[in-house]
Design a protein around this motif. Structure first.
Motif, PDB file in Angstrom:
ATOM      1  N   LEU A  54      -0.842   5.420  -1.761  1.00 28.40           N
ATOM      2  CA  LEU A  54       0.157   4.914  -1.710  1.00 28.40           C
ATOM      3  C   LEU A  54       1.156   3.582  -1.029  1.00 28.40           C
ATOM      4  O   LEU A  54       0.312   3.510  -0.600  1.00 28.40           O
ATOM      5  N   VAL A  55       2.500   3.608  -1.451  1.00 26.83           N
ATOM      6  CA  VAL A  55       2.743   2.380  -1.292  1.00 26.83           C
ATOM      7  C   VAL A  55       2.818   1.774   0.633  1.00 26.83           C
ATOM      8  O   VAL A  55       2.745   1.057   0.334  1.00 26.83           O
ATOM      9  N   GLY A  56       3.069   3.429   1.369  1.00 26.93           N
ATOM     10  CA  GLY A  56       2.390   2.589   2.853  1.00 26.93           C
ATOM     11  C   GLY A  56       1.550   2.148   3.196  1.00 26.93           C
ATOM     12  O   GLY A  56       1.338   1.628   3.637  1.00 26.93           O
ATOM     13  N   ASP A  57      -0.223   2.303   2.387  1.00 29.74           N
ATOM     14  CA  ASP A  57      -0.950   1.769   3.039  1.00 29.74           C
ATOM     15  C   ASP A  57      -0.934   1.212   1.638  1.00 29.74           C
ATOM     16  O   ASP A  57      -2.093  -0.132   1.794  1.00 29.74           O
ATOM     17  N   ALA A  58      -0.908   0.667   0.582  1.00 33.08           N
ATOM     18  CA  ALA A  58      -0.440  -0.532   0.307  1.00 33.08           C
ATOM     19  C   ALA A  58      -0.627  -2.159   0.011  1.00 33.08           C
ATOM     20  O   ALA A  58      -0.906  -2.871  -0.218  1.00 33.08           O
TER      21      ALA A  58
END
Ligand code: AMP
Length: 478
Positions: A54-58
């Motif tokens: 996910l964006v928040g993890d990437a």
């Protein structure tokens, strides 16, 4: 390999693009949860960060700091069942003799093999099975001989299928929409620059103003200093083939696509569903979140007709469970529905319920929910669906399922009703979809509900001739 994704491109006057791109990808997260990536250019060189998840993890703060430059593009990728791998994460980057290219793609080409074979015979080496790499190589090749606009046109002449692209060529950001406008793409203005994105909700997130849809067959070139853009209509506007399913399911309700607010379209479809097959029950209940706008339109129309039916939320969603569809096996999908939704017994017990969802694909969700409602004590369960029967796969960029997995591929509505265990079942008509979107059949892609596609997809029917008009570049003012 299908690509069902979200794309963005940004050019700013005097500010790093990485964070606005990151926020944009957050706004597009619903369009793809498998991987996220950003490519920027600082005037000297290209920087990229592409990662699974996910964006928040990437991305972390250091990753964003390293993405220097005031121009950039971004991508979120939607997983296909069983294809969770890093090979196809985007944007896809290539360096070639006269510069660098980054490419982010939403859509699906139908002649990938043909173009790949041709390029391979000319010495191009490919590292993935995806169609995005094919577009990047074709464009890189054309750029060796042609100026930017002609090179894009030559690539558009060569590739067939659906594509909304954002492209980074050195420090210039481009946006391209395929000649039939199958996937959405919009243009917006920020205080200090311009943005091109799959959905207008991205522009809202950045506090910008939606200017308009990118037209089918149009190329937008953003000025790298954020001062404006040029438009080139590379194909005559003929027959469009906008994907109706973007409005039904895929896009955010708060996005405006092809001049229509998705939320209003869904409410309108809900109203039409009542007109076509309304039934008075104690409660009208949406499948969260996909059925909510449909159910509110349906309940409103029912109330106007004097039906004594209450709109109630009887299914609570665990918001930390992702979209059930993306689970690769049937077993996991069934478990995920139960993890995701839990009934509120008091709104269900002893009552007749109309359950409203946007679509039935494999039938997993509706079968499980009917069972859940029965266990919670519902007396009758009537299922109403805000789209027609999905009878054929999507070849143009939405991950549906293969034909033999589609519950409606070869079943009557009565057979499906029995299979999902409902007391009654009705789908919305194709006419209501075209009416709500103010189009005739020719202007929408209805491939998944008619089996007739706007492009020649192998072994399937084509509902029209795709004529490709001659080059007509018309640079226009900002
Ligand atoms: P199914 O459970 O296979 O019948 O799929 C229908 C459910 O999945 C509905 O609740 C839809 O909102 C949702 N859905 C429909 N199409 C898609 C898609 N392409 N990707 C993910 N979810 C979908």
């Amino acid at each position: 390999m299908n690509e069902k994704c979200g794309v963005v491109g940004i050019s700013l006057a005097d500010r790093e693009a990485a964070r606005p791109l990151y926020y944009s990808l957050y706004a597009l997260q619903h369009r793809g949860q498998e991987s996220a990536g950003i490519v920027t250019h600082d005037g000297f060189q290209q920087h990229e960060h592409v990662e699974m998840g996910l964006v928040g993890d990437a991305f972390d703060s250091d990753d964003l700091d390293a993405l220097s430059g005031s121009n950039g593009i971004g991508h979120v990728r939607y997983p296909t069942a069983g294809s969770v791998n890093a090979c196809c994460a985007q944007p896809f980057s290539v360096s070639f003799k006269s510069g660098s290219l980054g490419l982010a793609h939403n859509g699906n080409l139908v002649n990938t093999e043909e173009v790949r074979d041709e390029l391979a015979s000319l010495g191009h080496a490919f590292t993935s099975s995806g169609d995005t790499e094919v577009i990047a190589h074709d464009l890189a090749r054309n750029l060796l001989e042609e100026d930017l606009v002609r090179a894009v046109k030559s690539t558009m002449d060569r590739i067939h299928g659906s594509y909304s692209l954002t492209i980074m060529h050195d420090e210039t950001v481009l946006g391209v929409r395929d000649p039939q406008g199958n996937r959405p793409l919009v243009l917006g203005e920020l205080d200090d620059g311009y943005v091109i994105a799959s959905e207008s909700a991205t522009i809202d997130t950045l506090d910008g103003e939606l200017i308009r849809d990118v037209e089918p067959g149009e190329l937008i070139v953003l000025k790298p200093d954020g001062s404006g853009y040029d438009s080139y209509q590379l194909f005559d506007l003929e027959k469009t083939a906008h994907c109706f399913f973007e409005h039904v399911y895929f896009a955010r309700p708060d996005s405006i696509i092809d001049e229509k607010l998705v939320y209003e379209v869904r409410r309108d479809l809900g109203r039409k569903l009542w007109e076509e097959s309304g039934i008075e029950t104690d409660v009208v209940m949406p499948v969260p979140d996909s059925g909510r706008s449909f159910a509110s339109g349906y309940a409103e129309a029912a109330a106007e007709d004097g039906a004594r039916t209450e709109f109630a939320e009887g299914l609570m969603k665990n918001r930390y469970v992702g979209r059930t569809f993306i689970m690769p096996t049937q077993d996991e999908r069934e478990r995920a529905v139960r993890l995701k939704l839990n009934p509120i017994k008091s709104t269900i017990e002893g009552r007749s319920v109309t359950l409203i969802d946007d679509s039935i694909v494999r039938g997993t969700t509706s079968t499980q929910l009917v069972e859940l409602l029965r266990d919670a004590g519902a007396e009758e369960i009537h299922v109403r669906i805000g789209s027609p029967k999905i009878i054929a796969p999507c070849y143009l960029g939405i991950d549906m399922a293969s034909r033999d997995e589609l519950i409606a591929a070869d079943r009557t509505t009565e057979d499906i009703r029995e299979a999902i265990g409902a007391d009654s079942l009705s789908y919305l008509s194709i006419e209501s979809i075209t009416e709500a979107l103010d189009n005739d059949y020719d202007e929408l892609c209805l491939g998944c509900v008619t089996g007739e596609y706007p492009y020649d997809v192998e072994g399937e029917k084509t509902d029209r001739d795709v004529s490709r008009p001659a080059i007509g570049e018309q640079p226009s003012a900002d």
